[in-house]
Design a protein around this motif. Sequence first.
Motif, PDB file in Angstrom:
ATOM      1  N   UNK A 245      -3.972  -4.134   7.058  1.00 13.39           N
ATOM      2  CA  UNK A 245      -5.300  -4.636   7.419  1.00 13.39           C
ATOM      3  C   UNK A 245      -5.512  -4.542   8.932  1.00 13.39           C
ATOM      4  N   UNK A 246      -4.497  -4.888   9.715  1.00 10.75           N
ATOM      5  CA  UNK A 246      -4.602  -4.777  11.172  1.00 10.75           C
ATOM      6  C   UNK A 246      -4.754  -3.324  11.592  1.00 10.75           C
ATOM      7  N   UNK A 247      -4.058  -2.444  10.919  1.00  7.71           N
ATOM      8  CA  UNK A 247      -4.187  -1.004  11.161  1.00  7.71           C
ATOM      9  C   UNK A 247      -5.626  -0.559  10.902  1.00  7.71           C
ATOM     10  N   UNK A 248      -6.209  -1.062   9.819  1.00  4.84           N
ATOM     11  CA  UNK A 248      -7.599  -0.734   9.490  1.00  4.84           C
ATOM     12  C   UNK A 248      -8.545  -1.229  10.584  1.00  4.84           C
ATOM     13  N   UNK A 249      -8.337  -2.461  11.038  1.00  3.53           N
ATOM     14  CA  UNK A 249      -9.209  -3.013  12.079  1.00  3.53           C
ATOM     15  C   UNK A 249      -9.068  -2.236  13.386  1.00  3.53           C
ATOM     16  N   UNK A 250      -7.859  -1.776  13.674  1.00  2.53           N
ATOM     17  CA  UNK A 250      -7.656  -0.951  14.862  1.00  2.53           C
ATOM     18  C   UNK A 250      -8.465   0.338  14.763  1.00  2.53           C
TER      19      UNK A 250
ATOM     20  N   UNK B 282     -11.170   0.704  12.993  1.00  2.00           N
ATOM     21  CA  UNK B 282     -12.569   0.320  13.146  1.00  2.00           C
ATOM     22  C   UNK B 282     -12.949   0.316  14.624  1.00  2.00           C
ATOM     23  N   UNK B 283     -11.999  -0.073  15.463  1.00  2.00           N
ATOM     24  CA  UNK B 283     -12.219  -0.109  16.908  1.00  2.00           C
ATOM     25  C   UNK B 283     -12.036   1.265  17.555  1.00  2.00           C
ATOM     26  N   UNK B 284     -11.787   2.279  16.759  1.00  2.00           N
ATOM     27  CA  UNK B 284     -11.673   3.629  17.303  1.00  2.00           C
ATOM     28  C   UNK B 284     -10.318   3.969  17.866  1.00  2.00           C
ATOM     29  N   UNK B 285      -9.293   3.172  17.552  1.00  2.00           N
ATOM     30  CA  UNK B 285      -7.947   3.426  18.039  1.00  2.00           C
ATOM     31  C   UNK B 285      -7.139   4.138  16.968  1.00  2.00           C
ATOM     32  N   UNK B 286      -6.264   5.025  17.381  1.00  2.00           N
ATOM     33  CA  UNK B 286      -5.508   5.805  16.427  1.00  2.00           C
ATOM     34  C   UNK B 286      -6.234   7.084  16.080  1.00  2.00           C
ATOM     35  N   UNK B 287      -5.579   7.908  15.290  1.00  2.00           N
ATOM     36  CA  UNK B 287      -6.119   9.231  14.986  1.00  2.00           C
ATOM     37  C   UNK B 287      -6.804   9.305  13.629  1.00  2.00           C
ATOM     38  N   UNK B 288      -6.886   8.196  12.929  1.00  2.00           N
ATOM     39  CA  UNK B 288      -7.417   8.233  11.575  1.00  2.00           C
ATOM     40  C   UNK B 288      -8.708   7.441  11.465  1.00  2.00           C
ATOM     41  N   UNK B 289      -9.538   7.848  10.517  1.00  2.00           N
ATOM     42  CA  UNK B 289     -10.774   7.117  10.241  1.00  2.00           C
ATOM     43  C   UNK B 289     -10.444   5.861   9.435  1.00  2.00           C
ATOM     44  N   UNK B 290     -11.299   4.833   9.489  1.00  2.00           N
ATOM     45  CA  UNK B 290     -11.079   3.644   8.663  1.00  2.00           C
ATOM     46  C   UNK B 290     -11.033   4.018   7.186  1.00  2.00           C
ATOM     47  N   UNK B 291     -10.328   3.233   6.356  1.00  2.00           N
ATOM     48  CA  UNK B 291     -10.245   3.535   4.928  1.00  2.00           C
ATOM     49  C   UNK B 291     -11.579   3.317   4.232  1.00  2.00           C
ATOM     50  N   UNK B 292     -11.645   3.764   3.004  1.00  2.00           N
ATOM     51  CA  UNK B 292     -12.849   3.565   2.211  1.00  2.00           C
ATOM     52  C   UNK B 292     -13.156   2.076   2.078  1.00  2.00           C
ATOM     53  N   UNK B 293     -14.426   1.744   1.937  1.00  2.00           N
ATOM     54  CA  UNK B 293     -14.841   0.337   1.908  1.00  2.00           C
ATOM     55  C   UNK B 293     -14.153  -0.437   0.795  1.00  2.00           C
ATOM     56  N   UNK B 294     -13.966   0.202  -0.349  1.00  2.00           N
ATOM     57  CA  UNK B 294     -13.342  -0.494  -1.480  1.00  2.00           C
ATOM     58  C   UNK B 294     -11.909  -0.904  -1.138  1.00  2.00           C
ATOM     59  N   UNK B 295     -11.171  -0.009  -0.489  1.00  2.00           N
ATOM     60  CA  UNK B 295      -9.794  -0.339  -0.119  1.00  2.00           C
ATOM     61  C   UNK B 295      -9.771  -1.416   0.966  1.00  2.00           C
ATOM     62  N   UNK B 296     -10.691  -1.320   1.914  1.00  2.00           N
ATOM     63  CA  UNK B 296     -10.779  -2.339   2.964  1.00  2.00           C
ATOM     64  C   UNK B 296     -11.041  -3.713   2.358  1.00  2.00           C
ATOM     65  N   UNK B 297     -11.945  -3.766   1.398  1.00  2.00           N
ATOM     66  CA  UNK B 297     -12.261  -5.031   0.737  1.00  2.00           C
ATOM     67  C   UNK B 297     -11.036  -5.563  -0.014  1.00  2.00           C
ATOM     68  N   UNK B 298     -10.294  -4.672  -0.644  1.00  2.00           N
ATOM     69  CA  UNK B 298      -9.089  -5.080  -1.372  1.00  2.00           C
ATOM     70  C   UNK B 298      -8.027  -5.637  -0.434  1.00  2.00           C
ATOM     71  N   UNK B 299      -7.895  -5.021   0.748  1.00  2.00           N
ATOM     72  CA  UNK B 299      -6.930  -5.520   1.728  1.00  2.00           C
ATOM     73  C   UNK B 299      -7.292  -6.925   2.201  1.00  2.00           C
ATOM     74  N   UNK B 300      -8.564  -7.148   2.484  1.00  2.00           N
ATOM     75  CA  UNK B 300      -9.027  -8.461   2.928  1.00  2.00           C
ATOM     76  C   UNK B 300      -8.734  -9.506   1.852  1.00  2.00           C
ATOM     77  N   UNK B 301      -9.018  -9.183   0.609  1.00  2.00           N
ATOM     78  CA  UNK B 301      -8.773 -10.117  -0.491  1.00  2.00           C
ATOM     79  C   UNK B 301      -7.276 -10.364  -0.681  1.00  2.00           C
ATOM     80  N   UNK B 302      -6.483  -9.285  -0.602  1.00  2.00           N
ATOM     81  CA  UNK B 302      -5.041  -9.415  -0.793  1.00  2.00           C
ATOM     82  C   UNK B 302      -4.403 -10.244   0.309  1.00  2.00           C
ATOM     83  N   UNK B 303      -4.980 -10.184   1.522  1.00  2.00           N
ATOM     84  CA  UNK B 303      -4.470 -10.982   2.637  1.00  2.00           C
ATOM     85  C   UNK B 303      -4.844 -12.450   2.513  1.00  2.00           C
ATOM     86  N   UNK B 304      -5.748 -12.772   1.583  1.00  2.00           N
ATOM     87  CA  UNK B 304      -6.175 -14.156   1.395  1.00  2.00           C
ATOM     88  C   UNK B 304      -7.241 -14.595   2.373  1.00  2.00           C
TER      89      UNK B 304
END
Length: 292
Positions: free
Chosen positions: A224-229, A231-253
């Motif tokens: 999830x922190x990797x995804x947020x990074x 989102x901030x434009x850091x790293x070489x990869x685009x943010x994950x698909x919205x469905x996976x992002x939502x699943x990560x947020x839910x899984x993190x509680x």
Amino acid sequence: MCARKRTAQLLREINALPALPAVVQRLLAVLRDPQYTADQVTEVVRTDPALSARVLKLANSPAYGFARDIETISRAVVILGSRNLRGLVTTAGVMDAMDRMAGGVELEELWRHAAYTATGAQVLAQHTGHPCPEEAFLAGLIHDIGELALAVVRPREFAQVQRLPGAQRLETQRQQLGLSHTRAGQQLLTAWNLPEDLCSVASAHHSREATLEPENRTLTLVALADMLSRVRGLGHEAPPAEAHARSLVESAGLERGLTRALLREIDLRYLETSRFLHPDRACIQAPFAAAE
């Protein structure tokens, strides 16, 4: 050279990369002994001025909130406790080894992404009741260490692969270099004799299934922190698909509405983290507006 021999050669070169400093290895060995004493830890820390300075700096940080300055290593060791010390010592050792590995390789983007992901994992851990936010921080710091390993041992090929879209990068790394950065990271951390849970973060942080497993709390927070990074434009990869992002947020509680507030908190603490990790590095300059 066939693919199998090429991969075996690459693994040997990764194993030969700089190891953790001797003082860090000694201290981690002491901390692994359930019968260790604070005096033993203090004795080892005192042998290294740089490590002593880091220990005192952390003990005097706002996180511990003591009214008076902590001026002795022995007092700092007692205040920090074994888990915090283990995280601090391993972080210091990893940073030292990463600096020695990098040499002339220009990897500021990797440093920024690592610092932001580490900060994010720690903040998320603190907000979700994780038993040791310091371990989450360390896991975030080393999650992409395989990229550094590949950049050092195969600089030209790695640079070419990094120019490709993120979705293609893992498979292309396997095909063109012989290893993905996830496998390379696992190999390096195993060679450093770090705990299996940290090795697993390096190897599985791109696995959708693994990052959503309830028992993999640290891995979920790092993903999830990797995804947020990203989102901030850091790293070489685009943010994950919205469905996976939502699943990560839910899984993190976490509640979805809380994520934006946490993102702002991570933005602010990222600068402090970067200064702590690398006081002289340019990465302390945030590539985004710290408050929205």
